[in-house]
Design a protein around this motif. Structure first.
Motif, PDB file in Angstrom:
ATOM      1  N   UNK A 635       1.234  -1.225  -0.161  1.00  0.00           N
ATOM      2  CA  UNK A 635      -0.111  -0.051  -0.035  1.00  0.00           C
ATOM      3  C   UNK A 635       0.825   1.213   0.040  1.00  0.00           C
ATOM      4  N   UNK A 636       1.912   1.472   0.723  1.00  0.00           N
ATOM      5  CA  UNK A 636       2.589   2.051   0.627  1.00  0.00           C
ATOM      6  C   UNK A 636       2.784   2.517  -0.285  1.00  0.00           C
ATOM      7  N   UNK A 637       3.837   2.029  -1.181  1.00  0.00           N
ATOM      8  CA  UNK A 637       5.060   2.216  -2.119  1.00  0.00           C
ATOM      9  C   UNK A 637       3.785   2.038  -3.441  1.00  0.00           C
ATOM     10  N   UNK A 638       2.429   1.633  -3.572  1.00  0.00           N
ATOM     11  CA  UNK A 638       1.449   2.182  -4.513  1.00  0.00           C
ATOM     12  C   UNK A 638       0.915   3.376  -4.387  1.00  0.00           C
ATOM     13  N   UNK A 639       1.094   3.748  -2.756  1.00  0.00           N
ATOM     14  CA  UNK A 639       0.982   5.631  -3.125  1.00  0.00           C
ATOM     15  C   UNK A 639       2.068   6.346  -3.288  1.00  0.00           C
ATOM     16  N   UNK A 640       3.389   5.823  -3.390  1.00  0.00           N
ATOM     17  CA  UNK A 640       4.450   6.365  -4.093  1.00  0.00           C
ATOM     18  C   UNK A 640       4.547   6.279  -5.198  1.00  0.00           C
ATOM     19  N   UNK A 641       4.873   4.785  -6.095  1.00  0.00           N
ATOM     20  CA  UNK A 641       3.661   4.765  -7.052  1.00  0.00           C
ATOM     21  C   UNK A 641       3.111   6.380  -7.960  1.00  0.00           C
ATOM     22  N   UNK A 642       1.449   5.930  -7.327  1.00  0.00           N
ATOM     23  CA  UNK A 642       1.008   7.059  -7.723  1.00  0.00           C
ATOM     24  C   UNK A 642       1.542   8.585  -7.705  1.00  0.00           C
ATOM     25  N   UNK A 643       2.219   8.462  -6.610  1.00  0.00           N
ATOM     26  CA  UNK A 643       3.445  10.806  -6.542  1.00  0.00           C
ATOM     27  C   UNK A 643       4.308  10.105  -7.518  1.00  0.00           C
ATOM     28  N   UNK A 644       4.514   9.673  -8.033  1.00  0.00           N
ATOM     29  CA  UNK A 644       5.843   9.274  -8.928  1.00  0.00           C
ATOM     30  C   UNK A 644       7.161   8.761  -8.614  1.00  0.00           C
ATOM     31  N   UNK A 645       7.080   8.169  -7.363  1.00  0.00           N
ATOM     32  CA  UNK A 645       8.445   7.826  -6.944  1.00  0.00           C
ATOM     33  C   UNK A 645       9.232   7.579  -7.436  1.00  0.00           C
ATOM     34  N   UNK A 646      10.645   8.173  -8.020  1.00  0.00           N
ATOM     35  CA  UNK A 646      11.932   7.164  -8.819  1.00  0.00           C
ATOM     36  C   UNK A 646      12.076   5.463  -7.899  1.00  0.00           C
ATOM     37  N   UNK A 647      11.000   4.370  -9.204  1.00  0.00           N
ATOM     38  CA  UNK A 647      11.818   2.905  -8.835  1.00  0.00           C
ATOM     39  C   UNK A 647      10.133   2.064  -7.817  1.00  0.00           C
ATOM     40  N   UNK A 648       9.177   3.342  -7.256  1.00  0.00           N
ATOM     41  CA  UNK A 648       8.125   2.416  -6.815  1.00  0.00           C
ATOM     42  C   UNK A 648       7.168   1.355  -7.817  1.00  0.00           C
ATOM     43  N   UNK A 649       7.118   1.978  -8.733  1.00  0.00           N
ATOM     44  CA  UNK A 649       6.716   0.266 -10.031  1.00  0.00           C
ATOM     45  C   UNK A 649       7.321  -0.482  -9.177  1.00  0.00           C
ATOM     46  N   UNK A 650       8.882  -0.984  -9.946  1.00  0.00           N
ATOM     47  CA  UNK A 650       9.455  -2.024  -9.574  1.00  0.00           C
ATOM     48  C   UNK A 650       9.087  -2.658  -7.899  1.00  0.00           C
ATOM     49  N   UNK A 651       9.840  -1.617  -7.196  1.00  0.00           N
ATOM     50  CA  UNK A 651       9.663  -2.140  -5.848  1.00  0.00           C
ATOM     51  C   UNK A 651       8.469  -2.593  -5.633  1.00  0.00           C
TER      52      UNK A 651
END
Length: 708
Positions: A635-651
């Motif tokens: 859930x945390x990294x889904x939010x980070x991916x939504x905020x375009x954090x680099x590498x969040x999608x692969x994590x």
């Protein structure tokens, strides 16, 4: 291509030119001040006289405090739309409007529009946004796109005496610079021999006339029916005269009144013109009568000749349409029926639905249905639904700070113009003093002594008095008072606008901690809150106008995409028929009762680094759940991916794979545990059944003994 003659002067042209003249009489002084403001923002060196002798002087070096203070207020954040429904059942439609508006903000060049407006608004006190529907922009499955353009206040020609807003005016004129070729392509009128009437509309007032450009005037006026008329002209040439221009229109022949076919449409046997229901009925009845007479004639012939069969086939052949010739298609040009080259437009009030349509709310719009005409015959009529019309001026005004009695808001350049002029004057004085400072040598009046560095040079003097006159003086040029006053004037300009050091990102000596700097910046932001509020109010009106234009002219469903709560991209479609309602009397109407505003959380959402920190803090505080849980981390990294954090999608994918393995291991462990429990239960049943045989044997033995 049409060429208008100067002798033919439309009556409406005089009306609109008189309106333009009335507007210029009241608006020209404001336009002259606009040029002055643009020059000051660009760094004008002309000095306004403070003392006698300053007339006509220019500063060799200036500190542009106007530019500095205006650039400090520029924000690249584009307001995000927020749509609130008036009815609970319209919540889904409100969400669709929000998603569609966000997609339009991404499609349209709002970054450029906002960047220009952020500087024009504080300089001139306001800016305009023009909304239009361009039907020439087409894709494979859509016709038309919405367009939004920024209007500089110099392009305004408002109705004099009305300062409350553009929508309160009876008429409004927009000045636009256009090329002669673009006018020919759009209106079919040759303006090659026309000159540019107002070249100052294109810039700061110093522009020369361009050979390929003209000034086009677009006038909007309210009519008695509540609609909006549009009139377009160049110099003394009329380009367009449309009543209720926001209504749906079809091109028709000015001579015979038939609808102009589309390029490539079949025109043989007048197939491009739809017959009315009465014409269809008459044609069908005529074919029936012909078929009946042919059948009777053939029957008489067969009875006489003794020939049977084939009657139905012949009747059907006679009743059928005559064989069509090779289909002809319209390729443009004159009317294919009467040959006229004059085309006009005809207003359409209703849309005819041939096939049934079911919208997202479950409402079914029936297609063709049988009805009885005035002659008592049964005909098929399509369902008629009214076209939506915005009926508002297509211009939205964004003000800087509202001022009573002014159409535009307050200009920042006007309030600090005196400080800019004083700063320029002090800078000139400082430079003059520094240039005049240095070393001065006094010599006798008749002396021809060399002052260059030559060793052993001999000077011949007439008297000791001449020697006493030789001396060296140093002029340092004390600037203490000038610099102090210069800093005071600069601080005056900032205080007038409410800008502090912390707001500008500079070192603030009054703020001794991070919280103090935040508080100082917040104070400046509070004084500038009015400007942000006016910007959000303008964008809310702009969003509403964009929605109304889309509802009026978009026939095909448009794709939209957005992120759901889990961060996944969702693809949907929005159709204008979703907003079609039906009242208790069976009448169709369009639902446009939505409240438009701006999402106040958009500035925080646009600051990705701040959002990253907030999301990390939520994880650490347990707002998402157990921080060590894999599901919480996903859930945390889904939010980070939504905020375009680099590498969040692969994590996120790695954690999802780990969660899948953990679930498999948990399932296997649970299965093993179930097997162990099943074996234990089976062993327990076996243990319980083994002692039950002993009492039976004992009982039987006892019985035998007793019996014996």
């Amino acid at each position: 291509m049409k060429t208008r003659k100067a002798a033919v002067r439309p009556a409406k042209l005089d009306i609109w030119q008189r309106r333009l003249a009335d507007s210029d009489a009241a608006w020209k002084p404001e336009m002259e001040r606009m040029d002055r403001r643009e020059h000051l923002y660009s760094g004008d060196r002309e000095l306004r006289a403070l003392t006698k002798g300053d007339e006509g002087q220019k500063a060799p070096h200036i500190r542009n405090i106007v530019f500095e203070n205006i650039e400090s207020q520029v924000s690249s954040a584009i307001p995000s739309p927020k749509v609130t429904p008036r009815r609970k059942e319209d919540e889904g439609l409100a969400d669709k409007i929000e998603h569609w508006l966000r997609c339009e903000l991404d499609r349209l060049p709002f970054e450029t529009i906002n960047d220009q407006a952020e500087r024009t608004v504080p300089i001139q006190g306001g800016v305009g946004f023009l909304v239009a529907w361009d039907n020439r922009k087409r894709t494979h499955d859509t016709v038309g796109e919405e367009e939004v353009a920024m209007l500089h206040p110099k392009q305004f020609a408002p109705q004099p005496g009305i300062y409350t807003g553009i929508q309160d005016m009876d008429w409004f004129i927009v000045r636009q610079a256009a090329t002669k070729e673009s006018i020919r392509r759009r209106y079919g009128v040759n303006v090659e021999n026309e000159g540019e009437q107002e070249p100052q509309v294109r810039g700061t007032g110093d522009e020369d006339t361009a050979d390929d450009a003209v000034t086009m005037y677009i006038g909007y006026a309210k009519n008695d029916q509540g609609g909006i008329d549009r009139y377009v002209w160049v110099n003394d040439i009329e380009l367009e005269d449309l009543e209720n221009y926001q209504a749906r229109r079809v091109p028709v022949c000015a001579h015979c009144g038939r609808v102009r076919p589309l390029p490539g449409q079949i025109i043989q046997n007048r197939q491009a013109v739809a017959e009315t229901a009465e014409q269809d009925a008459v044609a069908a009845e005529t074919r029936k009568q012909i078929a009946g007479r042919a059948l009777a004639l053939q029957l008489a012939q067969e009875v006489a000749a003794g020939i049977g069969g084939g009657l139905e086939a012949m009747a059907a052949e006679v009743a059928a349409e005559p064989p069509e010739a090779e289909a002809e298609r319209y390729d443009g040009g004159p009317c294919p029926w009467c040959g006229s080259t004059n085309w006009t437009t005809k207003e359409q009030e209703y849309e005819e639905v041939i096939l049934p349509i079911t919208n997202s709310s479950g409402l079914t719009i029936p297609g063709q249905h049988p009805e009885i005409d005035e002659n008592g015959r049964s005909v098929m009529r399509p369902t008629r639904i009214p076209f939506y019309r915005p009926d508002v001026f297509p211009v939205v005004l964004q003000k800087s700070v509202s001022v009573y009695g002014q159409l535009l808001g307050n200009s920042d350049v006007d309030v600090i113009e005196d400080q800019q002029n004083t700063t320029n004057r002090m800078e000139k004085k400082i430079i003059d003093r520094l240039v005049k400072a240095g070393t001065r040598i006094t010599l006798p009046a008749k002396a021809t002594l060399r002052t260059d560095p030559v060793d052993g040079e001999r000077w011949f003097l007439d008297s000791p008095a001449d020697k006493a006159m030789i001396d060296v003086y140093q002029f340092s040029g004390d600037l203490q008072y000038e610099l102090t006053y210069l800093a005071t004037v600069y601080e005056e300009a900032r205080q007038v606008l409410g800008i502090t050091d912390s707001f500008q990102g500079r070192t603030d000596p009054t703020a001794t901690s991070g919280k103090a700097k935040e508080f100082s910046a917040a104070q400046a932001a509070g004084r500038l809150e009015s400007k942000r509020t006016m910007k959000q109010a303008a964008y809310a009106q702009l969003f509403e106008l964009m929605f109304k234009f889309w509802l009026a002219y978009s026939d095909e469903p448009r794709p939209i995409s957005y992120k759901d709560n889990e961060g996944n991209t969702v693809f949907e479609e929005i159709s204008r028929y979703d907003f079609l309602k039906q009242d208790e009397d069976g009448q169709f109407y369009w639902d446009d009762q939505f409240l438009f505003s701006c999402d106040t959380s958009a500035p925080l959402a646009s600051n990705r680094e701040a959002m990253w920190q907030e999301t990390r803090m939520n994880l650490q505080t347990g707002a998402f759940g157990d921080p060590s849980s894999t599901e919480t981390l996903i859930l945390f990294w889904s939010k980070m991916e939504e905020l375009h954090y680099p590498g969040a999608g692969s994590t996120k994918k790695y954690l999802e794979e780990r969660l899948r393995r953990e679930q498999q291991q948990a399932a296997q462990a649970q299965q093993i545990q179930l097997q162990i429990l099943a074996m234990q239960a089976q062993n327990n049943r076996r243990g319980a059944s083994s002692p039950s045989t002993s009492p039976t044997t004992s009982l039987r033995t006892g019985d035998a003994a007793q019996g014996g």
